[in-house]
Scaffold this active site. Structure first.
Site, PDB file in Angstrom:
ATOM      1  N   GLU A   1     -24.788  -2.721  -4.585  1.00 56.82           N
ATOM      2  CA  GLU A   1     -23.781  -2.782  -5.710  1.00 56.82           C
ATOM      3  C   GLU A   1     -24.003  -4.244  -5.973  1.00 56.82           C
ATOM      4  O   GLU A   1     -23.019  -4.785  -6.944  1.00 56.82           O
ATOM      5  CB  GLU A   1     -22.406  -2.607  -5.140  1.00 56.82           C
ATOM      6  CG  GLU A   1     -21.920  -3.722  -4.321  1.00 56.82           C
ATOM      7  CD  GLU A   1     -20.830  -2.642  -3.498  1.00 56.82           C
ATOM      8  OE1 GLU A   1     -19.542  -3.340  -3.517  1.00 56.82           O
ATOM      9  OE2 GLU A   1     -21.067  -1.653  -3.021  1.00 56.82           O
TER      10      GLU A   1
ATOM     11  N   HIS B   1     -17.820  11.846   4.146  1.00 59.06           N
ATOM     12  CA  HIS B   1     -16.856  11.583   3.102  1.00 59.06           C
ATOM     13  C   HIS B   1     -15.761  12.896   3.075  1.00 59.06           C
ATOM     14  O   HIS B   1     -14.628  12.811   2.810  1.00 59.06           O
ATOM     15  CB  HIS B   1     -17.172  11.061   1.724  1.00 59.06           C
ATOM     16  CG  HIS B   1     -17.915   9.784   1.907  1.00 59.06           C
ATOM     17  ND1 HIS B   1     -19.085   9.534   1.832  1.00 59.06           N
ATOM     18  CD2 HIS B   1     -17.280   8.374   2.132  1.00 59.06           C
ATOM     19  CE1 HIS B   1     -19.596   8.448   2.014  1.00 59.06           C
ATOM     20  NE2 HIS B   1     -18.501   7.572   2.006  1.00 59.06           N
TER      21      HIS B   1
ATOM     22  N   GLU C   1     -17.679   1.074  17.672  1.00 57.42           N
ATOM     23  CA  GLU C   1     -16.701   0.036  16.684  1.00 57.42           C
ATOM     24  C   GLU C   1     -15.324   0.501  16.806  1.00 57.42           C
ATOM     25  O   GLU C   1     -14.555  -0.101  15.874  1.00 57.42           O
ATOM     26  CB  GLU C   1     -17.139   0.298  15.548  1.00 57.42           C
ATOM     27  CG  GLU C   1     -18.675   0.099  15.031  1.00 57.42           C
ATOM     28  CD  GLU C   1     -19.126   0.240  13.552  1.00 57.42           C
ATOM     29  OE1 GLU C   1     -18.371   0.033  12.975  1.00 57.42           O
ATOM     30  OE2 GLU C   1     -20.685   0.409  13.348  1.00 57.42           O
TER      31      GLU C   1
ATOM     32  N   ARG D   1      -8.161   4.665   0.020  1.00 56.43           N
ATOM     33  CA  ARG D   1      -8.653   3.534   1.018  1.00 56.43           C
ATOM     34  C   ARG D   1      -8.855   2.341   0.431  1.00 56.43           C
ATOM     35  O   ARG D   1      -9.067   1.971  -0.790  1.00 56.43           O
ATOM     36  CB  ARG D   1     -10.249   4.098   1.154  1.00 56.43           C
ATOM     37  CG  ARG D   1     -10.399   5.294   1.981  1.00 56.43           C
ATOM     38  CD  ARG D   1     -10.664   5.145   3.428  1.00 56.43           C
ATOM     39  NE  ARG D   1     -11.790   4.219   3.781  1.00 56.43           N
ATOM     40  CZ  ARG D   1     -11.791   3.476   4.706  1.00 56.43           C
ATOM     41  NH1 ARG D   1     -10.564   3.473   5.584  1.00 56.43           N
ATOM     42  NH2 ARG D   1     -12.712   2.765   5.071  1.00 56.43           N
TER      43      ARG D   1
ATOM     44  N   ARG E   1       0.691  -1.022  -0.094  1.00 57.76           N
ATOM     45  CA  ARG E   1       0.017  -0.120   0.117  1.00 57.76           C
ATOM     46  C   ARG E   1       0.862   1.203  -0.025  1.00 57.76           C
ATOM     47  O   ARG E   1       0.477   2.283   0.721  1.00 57.76           O
ATOM     48  CB  ARG E   1      -1.023   0.021   1.051  1.00 57.76           C
ATOM     49  CG  ARG E   1      -2.060  -1.103   1.044  1.00 57.76           C
ATOM     50  CD  ARG E   1      -2.885  -0.908   2.317  1.00 57.76           C
ATOM     51  NE  ARG E   1      -2.394  -1.330   3.438  1.00 57.76           N
ATOM     52  CZ  ARG E   1      -2.806  -1.100   4.707  1.00 57.76           C
ATOM     53  NH1 ARG E   1      -3.784  -0.274   4.831  1.00 57.76           N
ATOM     54  NH2 ARG E   1      -2.103  -1.473   5.726  1.00 57.76           N
TER      55      ARG E   1
ATOM     56  N   CYS F   1     -23.059   8.157   6.811  1.00 53.30           N
ATOM     57  CA  CYS F   1     -22.283   6.946   7.134  1.00 53.30           C
ATOM     58  C   CYS F   1     -21.276   7.008   8.368  1.00 53.30           C
ATOM     59  O   CYS F   1     -21.560   7.954   9.219  1.00 53.30           O
ATOM     60  CB  CYS F   1     -21.341   6.987   5.939  1.00 53.30           C
ATOM     61  SG  CYS F   1     -20.743   5.182   5.672  1.00 53.30           S
TER      62      CYS F   1
ATOM     63  N   LYS G   1      -0.952   4.495  -1.011  1.00 51.57           N
ATOM     64  CA  LYS G   1      -1.872   5.110   0.235  1.00 51.57           C
ATOM     65  C   LYS G   1      -1.254   5.912   1.177  1.00 51.57           C
ATOM     66  O   LYS G   1      -1.584   6.977   1.388  1.00 51.57           O
ATOM     67  CB  LYS G   1      -2.512   3.739   0.902  1.00 51.57           C
ATOM     68  CG  LYS G   1      -3.374   4.018   2.037  1.00 51.57           C
ATOM     69  CD  LYS G   1      -3.531   2.973   2.907  1.00 51.57           C
ATOM     70  CE  LYS G   1      -4.423   3.341   4.282  1.00 51.57           C
ATOM     71  NZ  LYS G   1      -5.610   3.982   3.883  1.00 51.57           N
TER      72      LYS G   1
HETATM   73  N1  GLN Z   1     -21.982   0.976  10.816  1.00 53.65           N
HETATM   74  C1  GLN Z   1     -20.644   1.035  10.021  1.00 53.65           C
HETATM   75  C2  GLN Z   1     -19.756   2.461  10.370  1.00 53.65           C
HETATM   76  O1  GLN Z   1     -20.465   3.268  11.011  1.00 53.65           O
HETATM   77  C3  GLN Z   1     -21.354   1.348   8.568  1.00 53.65           C
HETATM   78  C4  GLN Z   1     -20.248   1.737   7.589  1.00 53.65           C
HETATM   79  C5  GLN Z   1     -20.750   1.689   6.063  1.00 53.65           C
HETATM   80  O2  GLN Z   1     -21.943   1.847   6.064  1.00 53.65           O
HETATM   81  N2  GLN Z   1     -19.996   1.709   5.175  1.00 53.65           N
HETATM   82  O3  GLN Z   1     -18.589   2.481  10.163  1.00 53.65           O
HETATM   83 ZN    ZN Z   2     -22.630   3.814   5.066  1.00 56.48          ZN
END
Ligand code: GLN
Ligand code: ZN
Length: 761
Positions: free
Chosen positions: A609, A698, A488, A519, A16, A730, A19
């Site tokens: 997708e 993003h 997480e 990424r 990588r 996200c 990156k």
């Molecule tokens: N629960 C994941 C996060 O919050 C969802 C990520 C995603 O949708 N790509 O990172």
């Molecule tokens: Zn997402």
């Protein structure tokens, strides 16, 4: 002699390197010269890796995205990226990410829209058009790289995206028809092709993967006119299609005035016999006989069996390649040190695929005897995979057999459930939440790394992760969010985390595949029947819940996403593998519920997708994919609220399937696609609750309260307030705390302000 070539090679580097070079440059820790030197060295290395082939690709390498490169080549970067005295490089990154290395402090340029490259997990930057778009050739990148390849002694074949695929992938912001730009665009393509020919290119690969999707008469006709126009350039064009059958476009593709046609003989093998009949006798036919998207060894003898008569018929006109660019597979199996030996013997990464390609070509050119040993080894490996008890688990095969539609049904309809959930959860109107992850700091990554390398024992690791969970919970409480998450921190990746704990999965150390820009993801390898030996998330979630009175949402990745983001076994139907995963996730959901978790989110970021490229095949995919989700989610009590999350906004065409998932709440991306989403909800009344993403995570830009209020007001035009949630679009793992705190602060304030307004009504 059969000619071997390659459509494209992975870019990020075996370790990588790209990156890290990009990220250093963006953070102003290195100069543009450092970055460009790394890029040059990588290209050199990659041509070296491919030197077993007769022709190597040039121009497939990219600093961010090859579609964006094409936009730059055509002088079509959005005007907003070009302001100021930024260098070309910085303009390019502005177009990609909304800011360049220069714009660390202040930035107001919206990032380019990003969307998935056909049915892969690679994302490209959508070209932007309007009726006044004016293309202007900028061939420097391609010419420089071509010169570099030639200087390094490689026999180079420039690769470009074809004009029709380019227009198709783009979007006219003013609603005009991109095809009206074609005549002007073709002039620039002709100039580009001529420049490459003058630089010494003999073959140019021109990618038109949209020949594998349904095209109307207008687009089909545009193909004919375009390639007649480009035919006047003095160079041989290899028209490349991949990712599927050409069907009604097959005849057209055979007839276009080009010197050669590349066909994906993995997904369109059934069409090869027709092509042999239809292809004019002066054209070469390149067959992509190795799967460029998966990591299993090729069945060499079976492939030869099929190829030998074709070779007899075509002779030198036969070229061999992988089905598509190797962008979608990791670099080199040989660098894997920890992969189980038996499983390793079943696999081939990019480098190994090129060797397989060479073996096939040699067998055709010089007879099978010339590669007897390689064929023997291949046969033994395939045999071992077929017979291995690690692949087949009788219990799971039985569980799969006994799946019934009852498994996917909630106990009561939504209206009953929501009443029960409301009285249990007692949330305010316009509840605020996040999508699950919080910033993955260098600290957290180092904790996970040290644990993996044995420097931390399990209890030390647990303490450190719990500390992070405590921090996440306290930040969320302080911000005043309504539904919290544990953040997480224990997850490197939303799929890998689950794959590591499930049977039937294995992992590479260096099997990185580019997802977008810098990424990368390391897709798990599903080699056998899937099962869940023990709970995977219950401890972390229960711990988080023990710290707060607010509800904590459990976070799982859904079966369809786990499937679509893994390398999937090719010895049984994808649907069967997906149902097996669904049964494992179902057990996790029920265990979370038992542990007192009242809200559970099952992410299906990759549901869309997985859609087949052709609409005619959508329904059968959606049928089993949605069933699999329902099996995973719907075994719970009425009071347990099921959320799902999806990272896209194009819902119009699958909205009834989304509704059939029957999740109580869906949170979705919408801020990056100009709120197209709401169109879907204007014509279809989605029956349950919706959390449209109110800002784009993003982009590093911090959204203002006012901009968030705008998005919510816009959403409220078609989603009733009592069914509206407020959340980012996200997870926040790629962001920094110092950006996340103000952004979420603005979001919570926006919700509060709107609640006040509602109360006034
Ligand atoms: N629960 C994941 C996060 O919050 C969802 C990520 C995603 O949708 N790509 O990172
Ligand atoms: Zn997402």
């Amino acid at each position: 002699m059969v000619t071997t070539h390659n459509l494209g090679y992975p870019r990020v580097g075996a370790r990588r390197e790209l990156k890290f070079a990009l990220e250093n440059y963006w953070q102003q820790k290195s100069s543009s010269q450092d970055l460009l030197e790394t890029a040059t060295a990588l290209r050199q290395q990659h041509w070296q890796d491919q030197s077993v082939l007769d022709l190597v690709p040039v121009g497939d390498f990219s600093l961010y995205d090859h579609v964006l490169d094409m936009s730059a080549t055509l002088g079509n970067l959005p005007a907003r990226a070009q302001h100021g005295d930024a260098s070309e490089l910085d303009q390019y990154f502005r177009a990609a990410r909304g800011r360049s290395a220069l714009d660390q402090e202040s930035c107001c340029v919206p990032a380019g829209e990003m969307t998935k490259w056909f049915d892969t997990n690679y994302h490209y930057i959508v070209p932007e058009f309007c009726k006044d778009t004016h293309f202007k050739l900028n061939p420097t990148r391609l010419l420089d790289q071509f010169a570099q390849a030639q200087a390094s002694g490689s026999k180079a074949k420039p690769v470009i995206i074809g004009p029709l695929t380019y227009l198709w992938l783009g979007k006219a912001k003013d609603g005009s028809d991109p095809l009206t730009l074609l005549p002007q665009l073709l002039n620039v393509y002709a100039e580009l092709i001529t420049a490459l020919a003058e630089a010494g290119a003999q073959w140019i690969q021109i990618d038109e993967p949209i020949l594998t999707v349904e095209l109307d008469a207008k687009w089909q006709h545009a193909f004919t006119t375009s390639y007649h126009r480009l035919n006047s350039c003095k160079v041989s064009l290899l028209l490349a299609t991949y990712f599927g059958c050409l069907k009604e476009n097959l005849h057209l593709a055979c007839e276009l005035p080009v010197a050669g046609l590349h066909l994906d003989a993995i997904s369109a093998q059934s069409e090869v016999s027709k092509v042999l009949d239809w292809l004019p006798a002066h054209k070469i036919l390149s067959l992509g006989v190795l799967d460029g998207r998966n990591i299993w060894k090729t069945k060499l003898e079976q492939t030869l069996q099929w190829l030998e008569p074709i070779h007899k018929r075509l002779g030198d006109r036969l070229w061999l390649a992988c089905s598509c660019s190797l962008l979608h597979v990791p670099f080199d199996l040989d660098s894997e040190e920890t992969l189980d030996g038996e499983i390793k013997s079943w696999l081939a990464f990019a480098k190994q695929k090129l060797i397989e390609l060479k073996v096939l070509a040699k067998a055709l050119n010089e007879g099978r005897d010339s590669v007897a040993q390689e064929l023997n080894e291949n046969r033994r490996a395939l045999q071992s995979r077929m017979e291995s008890p690690r692949v087949h688990n009788a219990l799971m095969e039985k569980a799969y057999e006994s799946i019934s539609s009852e498994l996917g049904k909630r106990k009561s309809p939504y209206s009953t459930r929501i009443a029960a959930q409301n009285s249990l959860l007692n949330l305010p109107p316009l509840p605020t939440t996040t999508i699950g992850s919080f910033p993955q700091t260098a600290d957290i990554r180092s904790v996970r790394r040290r644990y993996k390398q044995g420097e931390l024992n399990a209890s030390e690791y647990k303490k450190l992760i719990q500390k992070e969970v405590r921090y996440c919970i306290s930040q969320q409480e302080e911000l005043g969010l309504d539904v919290l998450v544990h953040g997480e921190p224990e997850r490197n990746d939303m799929v890998e985390y689950f794959g590591e704990q499930l049977e039937g999965f294995t992992f590479s150390q260096f099997g990185w595949v580019q997802s977008y820009g810098s990424r990368c993801v390391k897709p798990p390898i599903i080699f056998g029947d899937v099962s869940r030996p023990k709970p995977m998330t219950v401890d972390w979630t229960s711990y988080a819940q023990s710290l707060t009175k607010k509800p904590v949402k459990g976070m799982l990745t859904g079966p369809v996403t786990i499937l679509n983001w893994s390398f999937v076994r090719d010895d049984q139907a994808r649907s069967q593998t997906c149902y097996q995963i669904a049964l494992a996730i179902r057990d996790e959901v029920l265990d979370l519920e038992k542990a007192g978790v009242n809200i559970i989110q099952i992410d299906e970021a990759a549901l869309r997708e997985g859609l087949p490229l052709r609409r005619s095949e959508w329904q059968s995919y959606l049928d089993w994919a949605i069933d699999a989700f329902r099996i995973s989610a719907n075994g719970v009590k009425d009071t347990t609220q099921i959320h799902t999350h999806m990272c896209y906004s194009e819902f119009n065409d699958i909205i009834d399937s989304i509704a059939r998932m029957d999740a109580d709440v869906i949170t979705i991306e919408s801020s990056r696609s100009d709120n197209e989403l709401f169109e879907a909800f204007e014509s279809f009344e989605y029956p349950n609750q919706i959390g449209p993403g109110v800002y784009d995570i993003h982009s590093p830009n911090i959204p203002s309260e006012a901009s968030i209020i705008d998005v919510i007001r816009n959403a409220a035009k078609c989603i009733p307030n009592e069914r509206l949630w407020i959340n980012p679009d996200c997870g926040l793992k790629t962001r920094k705390w110092e950006d996340v705190i103000p952004a979420l602060g603005h979001m919570v304030n926006a919700a509060k302000r709107l609640r006040q307004e509602l109360a006034l009504l």
